[in-house]
Design a protein around this motif. Structure first.
Motif, PDB file in Angstrom:
ATOM      1  N   VAL A 103       0.920  -1.152   0.214  1.00 41.49           N
ATOM      2  CA  VAL A 103       0.082  -0.076  -0.080  1.00 41.49           C
ATOM      3  C   VAL A 103       0.855   1.307   0.041  1.00 41.49           C
ATOM      4  O   VAL A 103       0.732   2.147  -0.827  1.00 41.49           O
ATOM      5  N   ASN A 104       1.689   1.135   0.771  1.00 40.14           N
ATOM      6  CA  ASN A 104       2.678   2.584   0.900  1.00 40.14           C
ATOM      7  C   ASN A 104       3.519   2.635  -0.288  1.00 40.14           C
ATOM      8  O   ASN A 104       3.887   3.539  -0.643  1.00 40.14           O
ATOM      9  N   GLN A 105       4.046   1.472  -1.251  1.00 36.66           N
ATOM     10  CA  GLN A 105       4.497   1.731  -2.456  1.00 36.66           C
ATOM     11  C   GLN A 105       3.723   2.214  -3.434  1.00 36.66           C
ATOM     12  O   GLN A 105       4.124   3.145  -4.116  1.00 36.66           O
ATOM     13  N   VAL A 106       2.475   1.693  -3.388  1.00 35.52           N
ATOM     14  CA  VAL A 106       1.547   2.319  -4.632  1.00 35.52           C
ATOM     15  C   VAL A 106       1.078   3.881  -4.175  1.00 35.52           C
ATOM     16  O   VAL A 106       1.366   4.632  -5.147  1.00 35.52           O
ATOM     17  N   HIS A 107       1.280   4.094  -2.783  1.00 37.40           N
ATOM     18  CA  HIS A 107       0.836   5.496  -2.438  1.00 37.40           C
ATOM     19  C   HIS A 107       2.029   6.391  -2.947  1.00 37.40           C
ATOM     20  O   HIS A 107       1.878   7.573  -3.532  1.00 37.40           O
ATOM     21  N   LYS A 108       3.163   5.853  -2.734  1.00 34.19           N
ATOM     22  CA  LYS A 108       4.325   6.686  -3.096  1.00 34.19           C
ATOM     23  C   LYS A 108       4.561   6.860  -4.682  1.00 34.19           C
ATOM     24  O   LYS A 108       5.098   7.926  -5.199  1.00 34.19           O
ATOM     25  N   LEU A 109       4.240   5.742  -5.199  1.00 37.40           N
ATOM     26  CA  LEU A 109       4.339   5.757  -6.780  1.00 37.40           C
ATOM     27  C   LEU A 109       3.144   6.754  -7.425  1.00 37.40           C
ATOM     28  O   LEU A 109       3.438   7.547  -8.257  1.00 37.40           O
ATOM     29  N   ILE A 110       2.232   6.768  -6.652  1.00 32.23           N
ATOM     30  CA  ILE A 110       1.166   7.830  -7.198  1.00 32.23           C
ATOM     31  C   ILE A 110       1.562   9.267  -6.952  1.00 32.23           C
ATOM     32  O   ILE A 110       1.437   9.992  -7.909  1.00 32.23           O
ATOM     33  N   LEU A 113       3.470  10.512  -9.452  1.00 33.94           N
ATOM     34  CA  LEU A 113       3.356  10.823 -10.895  1.00 33.94           C
ATOM     35  C   LEU A 113       3.099  12.364 -11.132  1.00 33.94           C
ATOM     36  O   LEU A 113       2.933  13.123 -10.408  1.00 33.94           O
ATOM     37  N   PRO A 114       3.079  12.614 -12.380  1.00 38.69           N
ATOM     38  CA  PRO A 114       2.958  14.070 -12.820  1.00 38.69           C
ATOM     39  C   PRO A 114       1.390  14.615 -12.133  1.00 38.69           C
ATOM     40  O   PRO A 114       0.327  13.482 -12.051  1.00 38.69           O
ATOM     41  N   GLU A 115       1.184  15.802 -11.720  1.00 40.67           N
ATOM     42  CA  GLU A 115      -0.199  15.997 -11.283  1.00 40.67           C
ATOM     43  C   GLU A 115      -1.315  15.796 -12.022  1.00 40.67           C
ATOM     44  O   GLU A 115      -2.405  15.282 -11.329  1.00 40.67           O
ATOM     45  N   GLN A 116      -1.362  15.873 -13.069  1.00 42.33           N
ATOM     46  CA  GLN A 116      -2.387  15.480 -13.953  1.00 42.33           C
ATOM     47  C   GLN A 116      -2.874  13.851 -13.575  1.00 42.33           C
ATOM     48  O   GLN A 116      -3.844  13.608 -13.758  1.00 42.33           O
ATOM     49  N   GLN A 117      -1.842  13.145 -14.008  1.00 41.25           N
ATOM     50  CA  GLN A 117      -2.081  11.853 -13.715  1.00 41.25           C
ATOM     51  C   GLN A 117      -2.363  11.406 -12.608  1.00 41.25           C
ATOM     52  O   GLN A 117      -3.244  10.429 -12.261  1.00 41.25           O
ATOM     53  N   LYS A 118      -1.761  11.994 -11.290  1.00 41.52           N
ATOM     54  CA  LYS A 118      -2.297  11.814 -10.121  1.00 41.52           C
ATOM     55  C   LYS A 118      -3.768  12.016  -9.689  1.00 41.52           C
ATOM     56  O   LYS A 118      -4.260  11.197  -9.239  1.00 41.52           O
ATOM     57  N   ILE A 119      -4.263  13.326 -10.368  1.00 45.05           N
ATOM     58  CA  ILE A 119      -5.373  13.159 -10.189  1.00 45.05           C
ATOM     59  C   ILE A 119      -6.325  12.453 -10.670  1.00 45.05           C
ATOM     60  O   ILE A 119      -7.373  11.944 -10.241  1.00 45.05           O
ATOM     61  N   ILE A 120      -6.208  12.222 -12.060  1.00 46.58           N
ATOM     62  CA  ILE A 120      -6.977  11.435 -12.955  1.00 46.58           C
ATOM     63  C   ILE A 120      -6.964   9.646 -12.115  1.00 46.58           C
ATOM     64  O   ILE A 120      -8.184   9.202 -12.165  1.00 46.58           O
ATOM     65  N   ILE A 121      -5.999   9.373 -11.829  1.00 50.53           N
ATOM     66  CA  ILE A 121      -6.036   8.050 -11.286  1.00 50.53           C
ATOM     67  C   ILE A 121      -6.842   8.136 -10.036  1.00 50.53           C
ATOM     68  O   ILE A 121      -7.360   7.130  -9.658  1.00 50.53           O
ATOM     69  N   GLN A 122      -6.589   9.103  -9.199  1.00 49.66           N
ATOM     70  CA  GLN A 122      -7.468   9.168  -7.871  1.00 49.66           C
ATOM     71  C   GLN A 122      -8.875   9.079  -8.114  1.00 49.66           C
ATOM     72  O   GLN A 122      -9.699   8.407  -7.661  1.00 49.66           O
ATOM     73  N   LEU A 123      -9.198  10.178  -9.171  1.00 45.69           N
ATOM     74  CA  LEU A 123     -10.649  10.187  -9.553  1.00 45.69           C
ATOM     75  C   LEU A 123     -11.256   8.900 -10.279  1.00 45.69           C
ATOM     76  O   LEU A 123     -12.441   8.257 -10.045  1.00 45.69           O
ATOM     77  N   ARG A 153      -1.182   4.073 -14.961  1.00 45.42           N
ATOM     78  CA  ARG A 153      -1.384   2.828 -14.582  1.00 45.42           C
ATOM     79  C   ARG A 153       0.014   2.170 -14.916  1.00 45.42           C
ATOM     80  O   ARG A 153       0.623   1.107 -14.238  1.00 45.42           O
ATOM     81  N   LYS A 154       0.499   2.380 -16.131  1.00 36.18           N
ATOM     82  CA  LYS A 154       1.480   1.747 -16.593  1.00 36.18           C
ATOM     83  C   LYS A 154       2.843   2.155 -15.928  1.00 36.18           C
ATOM     84  O   LYS A 154       3.640   1.294 -15.596  1.00 36.18           O
ATOM     85  N   THR A 155       2.970   3.225 -15.745  1.00 34.01           N
ATOM     86  CA  THR A 155       4.133   3.626 -14.665  1.00 34.01           C
ATOM     87  C   THR A 155       4.038   2.824 -13.285  1.00 34.01           C
ATOM     88  O   THR A 155       5.080   2.211 -13.043  1.00 34.01           O
ATOM     89  N   ILE A 156       2.927   2.909 -12.690  1.00 32.25           N
ATOM     90  CA  ILE A 156       2.712   2.173 -11.228  1.00 32.25           C
ATOM     91  C   ILE A 156       3.094   0.788 -11.688  1.00 32.25           C
ATOM     92  O   ILE A 156       3.854   0.092 -10.845  1.00 32.25           O
ATOM     93  N   ARG A 157       2.364   0.243 -12.624  1.00 30.28           N
ATOM     94  CA  ARG A 157       2.761  -1.429 -12.709  1.00 30.28           C
ATOM     95  C   ARG A 157       4.274  -1.526 -13.113  1.00 30.28           C
ATOM     96  O   ARG A 157       4.807  -2.453 -12.437  1.00 30.28           O
ATOM     97  N   GLU A 158       4.834  -0.913 -14.088  1.00 30.69           N
ATOM     98  CA  GLU A 158       6.202  -1.030 -14.411  1.00 30.69           C
ATOM     99  C   GLU A 158       7.220  -1.026 -12.928  1.00 30.69           C
ATOM    100  O   GLU A 158       8.048  -1.935 -12.773  1.00 30.69           O
TER     101      GLU A 158
END
Length: 169
Positions: A103-110, A113-123, A153-158
């Motif tokens: 969970v911590n790793q995914v939070h850190k990866l999010i 992310l660039p701001e736009q991607q961070k918001i979109i993945i959150q929403l 998603r690709k960045t987080i997965r990789e």
């Protein structure tokens, strides 16, 4: 609009507003302040609420803008990093630590992310908004939202694959 009507309209999405604010501001206290500020602003303009097609989408957009303003302000340097603790019953200590680490790793990866991607993945992935609502909130075309979400998603997965396969963090 009286208080009861107002609460019926805004309370269903209160937690979503808080979670978005927490994702952007990180600090629980800052997110609580942002949520309170948003509902205060909505209350001040309660007579105009009926004019909006989607009050929830409007509130999420207001939250995003408020958080950005907050981060740009001089007080942003005072924001502190606070990690949430997720607890589950009847789980071994090893598993709890493993889950917490994931969970911590995914939070850190999010967070990276660039701001736009961070918001979109959150929403999309956390708040579960549909693409049409997200497009309105972030003022982007559907194709651009889908591309940004796919890249996030690709960045987080990789990064997760790297960590699990090679122990790289």
């Amino acid at each position: 609009m009286n208080q009861s009507d107002f609460l019926k309209v805004v309370l269903p999405f209160k937690d979503k507003v808080f979670r978005l604010a927490k994702r952007l501001l990180v600090s629980t206290e800052e997110a609580e302040d942002a949520t309170q500020e948003l509902f205060y602003k909505l209350w001040k303009s309660k007579e105009k609420i009926a004019d909006y097609n989607n009050v929830e989408a409007f509130a999420m957009t207001m939250t995003k803008n408020y958080c950005y303003d907050r981060l740009k302000s001089k007080q942003a340097s005072n924001l502190t990093l606070v990690h949430s603790n997720y607890k589950e019953k009847n789980t071994s200590l090893d598993k709890k630590l493993e889950y917490q680490d994931s969970v911590n790793q995914v939070h850190k990866l999010i967070e990276n992310l660039p701001e736009q991607q961070k918001i979109i993945i959150q929403l999309r992935d956390i708040e579960e908004y549909d693409f049409e609502e997200i497009c309105k909130m972030v003022n982007m075309k559907p194709t651009a939202v889908r591309v940004a979400l796919s890249r996030a998603r690709k960045t987080i997965r990789e990064e997760l694959i790297k960590k699990h396969n090679y122990g790289v963090s």
